[in-house]
Design an enzyme around this catalytic site. Structure first.
Site, short mmCIF file in Angstrom:
data_model
loop_
_atom_site.label_atom_id
_atom_site.label_comp_id
_atom_site.label_asym_id
_atom_site.label_seq_id
_atom_site.Cartn_x
_atom_site.Cartn_y
_atom_site.Cartn_z
N TRP A 80 0.86 -1.19 0.00
CA TRP A 80 0.00 0.00 0.00
C TRP A 80 0.90 1.25 0.00
CZ3 TRP A 80 -2.90 -3.15 -1.63
CH2 TRP A 80 -4.12 -3.59 -1.15
N ASN A 193 -6.41 0.33 -5.16
CA ASN A 193 -6.72 -1.04 -4.81
C ASN A 193 -8.20 -1.28 -5.07
OD1 ASN A 193 -6.52 -3.68 -3.61
ND2 ASN A 193 -7.63 -2.82 -1.86
N GLU A 194 -8.48 -2.16 -6.03
CA GLU A 194 -9.82 -2.63 -6.34
C GLU A 194 -10.83 -1.53 -6.63
OE1 GLU A 194 -10.67 -5.59 -3.25
OE2 GLU A 194 -9.38 -7.01 -4.31
N TYR A 267 -11.31 -14.23 -5.41
CA TYR A 267 -11.84 -14.57 -4.09
C TYR A 267 -13.19 -15.27 -4.24
CZ TYR A 267 -8.17 -11.60 -2.25
OH TYR A 267 -6.95 -11.07 -1.95
N GLU A 300 -3.92 -10.88 -6.87
CA GLU A 300 -4.31 -11.29 -5.51
C GLU A 300 -5.15 -12.54 -5.66
OE1 GLU A 300 -6.62 -8.73 -2.97
OE2 GLU A 300 -5.47 -6.95 -3.44
N TRP A 332 -2.29 -13.54 -1.93
CA TRP A 332 -2.69 -12.68 -0.82
C TRP A 332 -2.81 -13.57 0.40
CZ3 TRP A 332 -3.56 -7.43 -0.36
CH2 TRP A 332 -4.10 -7.02 0.88
#
Ligand SMILES: *[C@@H]1O[C@H](CO)[C@@H](O)[C@H](O)[C@H]1NC(C)=O
Ligand SMILES: *[C@@H]1O[C@H](CO)[C@@H](O)[C@H](O)[C@H]1NC(C)=O
Length: 371
Positions: A80, A193-194, A267, A300, A332
């Site tokens: 990050w 991020n995303e 995910y 990820e 991840w």
């Protein structure tokens, strides 16, 4: 490492100085067709994510972690590059940018970007290449929501297009890039991020990605640029992740000329699909990367249990597509044990600890499979 002074209030966009040394320029990570070239070597690469490493306060701990990655054969680490707060915490707490009233302040102090400096310096020392991203869609470590009241918006959807929010965001991007413009430890700059924009026309994100990547390219002509998205919005079996409802058009965004490579995440348990579904998800992205002649990064992926049984299958699928679009994968997430505090507690259930039996499978075996 040379620290270039910040030019927070400069208005004109001026390219930042490039590395002058030819050897240094040659070791800047780059694309090579649909693969990555790191330190002159084009091949498939493995790595991981550590959102937390820039928030550690002891340089020796950062070195320990980098040395573990290096001896394990990992090359790419995603971290990050943001830590946004709505009011500045005490001196002991790490944060990178704070908002108050209608203004933003970048923290360049010892509990600010100097912590990211330590990560970049250590990565240089251990030959690790970093993906640094600039803002979060989610509220962890602030996110777009931390900007809201200062730039007068109330949602992420508004944030992407609001001039004042984008001025803060670009000022922050410039502050970070200025520090590491010539570093060979930067793998790529990442927009967010995303990023999602639920229910928006996909043009909202595509315009933002276009403007931001052009801005980054105007500052830095050398390092790669990527989005950091989950990979939504593409042709497939029509299940939720393939749909365009979160505002992403994956192929359109990857086609933008200042985007160097594609990113996607996996995910299954959060997306209402099963683990085996992930294999076609990987190859669907690889196919677009091959068509657009840009590398795909499986950026990820994680499950809460049966790491080895589930994740090593995905790793093999990704590696199996190394000549048809897939360039690298990053699980991840990283876990380790450090001198200052012992075993790191940033365990979200998906963490693979250095030295564990899962590490042997997800890292050691995978690195051997890559060869
Ligand atoms: C991230 O983006 C999605 C889509 O816009 C939104 O539903 C979600 O709430 C966002 N996260 C935050 C914290 O705003
Ligand atoms: C890429 O960014 C550079 C620098 O801002 C800009 O000159 C160029 O036009 C951009 N490319 C495209 C296709 O927009």
């Amino acid at each position: 490492m040379k620290i270039i002074p910040l030019l927070l209030f400069s208005v004109a966009v001026a390219a930042l100085p490039a590395p002058t040394d030819l050897a240094k320029r040659a070791s800047i990570s780059k694309t090579d067709g649909t693969k990555f070239n790191i330190d002159g070597v084009t091949k498939y690469y493995a790595g991981t994510n550590s959102y937390w490493i820039p928030f550690l306060t002891n340089d020796a701990d950062v070195d320990t972690i980098m040395s573990h990655l290096s001896t394990s054969g990992h090359k790419i680490l995603r971290v990050w590059g943001f830590n946004d707060v709505k009011s500045s915490p005490g001196l002991g707490t790490v944060y990178f940018q704070s908002f108050s009233g209608s203004s933003a302040t970048i923290n360049t102090g010892a509990n600010g970007l100097q912590r990211l400096d330590a990560v970049v310096k250590s990565a240089e020392k251990y030959g690790i290449k970093l993906i640094i991203n600039f803002v979060n869609n989610w509220t962890d470590y602030g996110g777009m929501a931390a900007y809201f009241s200062a730039c007068g918006v109330t949602s992420n959807a508004q944030w992407y297009a609001a001039a004042k929010c984008q001025t803060f965001y670009q000022t922050y991007i410039k502050a970070v890039i200025s520090r590491y413009r010539t570093s060979t430890a930067i793998f790529a700059w990442e927009l967010a991020n995303e990023p999602r924009c639920q229910g928006c026309k996909t043009a909202v994100l595509t315009d933002w990605i276009s403007k931001t990547s052009n801005y980054i390219r105007s500052l830095d002509t050398d390092h790669m640029i990527t989005v950091g998205d989950e990979g939504f919005g593409l042709a497939g079996d029509g299940s939720y992740p393939y749909q365009f409802g979160e505002g992403n058009d994956w192929a359109a965004n990857l086609a933008l000329s200042n985007i160097s490579f594609g990113t996607f995440h996996l995910y299954p348990s959060s997306w209402g699909v099963n683990n085996a579904w992930g294999n076609a998800w990987i190859t669907a992205h690889a196919k677009i990367c091959q068509q657009l002649k840009k590398p795909c990064l499986f950026e990820e992926y994680g499950v809460a249990t049966d790491h080895c049984a589930v994740e090593n299958v995905w790793q093999k699928t990704s590696l199996g597509a190394k000549d048809s679009g897939m360039a690298a994968d990053l699980f991840w997430q990283l876990g380790d044990t450090i001198k200052s505090t012992g075993q790191l507690t940033s365990n979200d259930g998906n963490t693979i600890y250095y030295g564990s039996s899962d590490w042997k499978c997800i890292v050691d075996d995978h690195v051997k499979q890559i060869g």
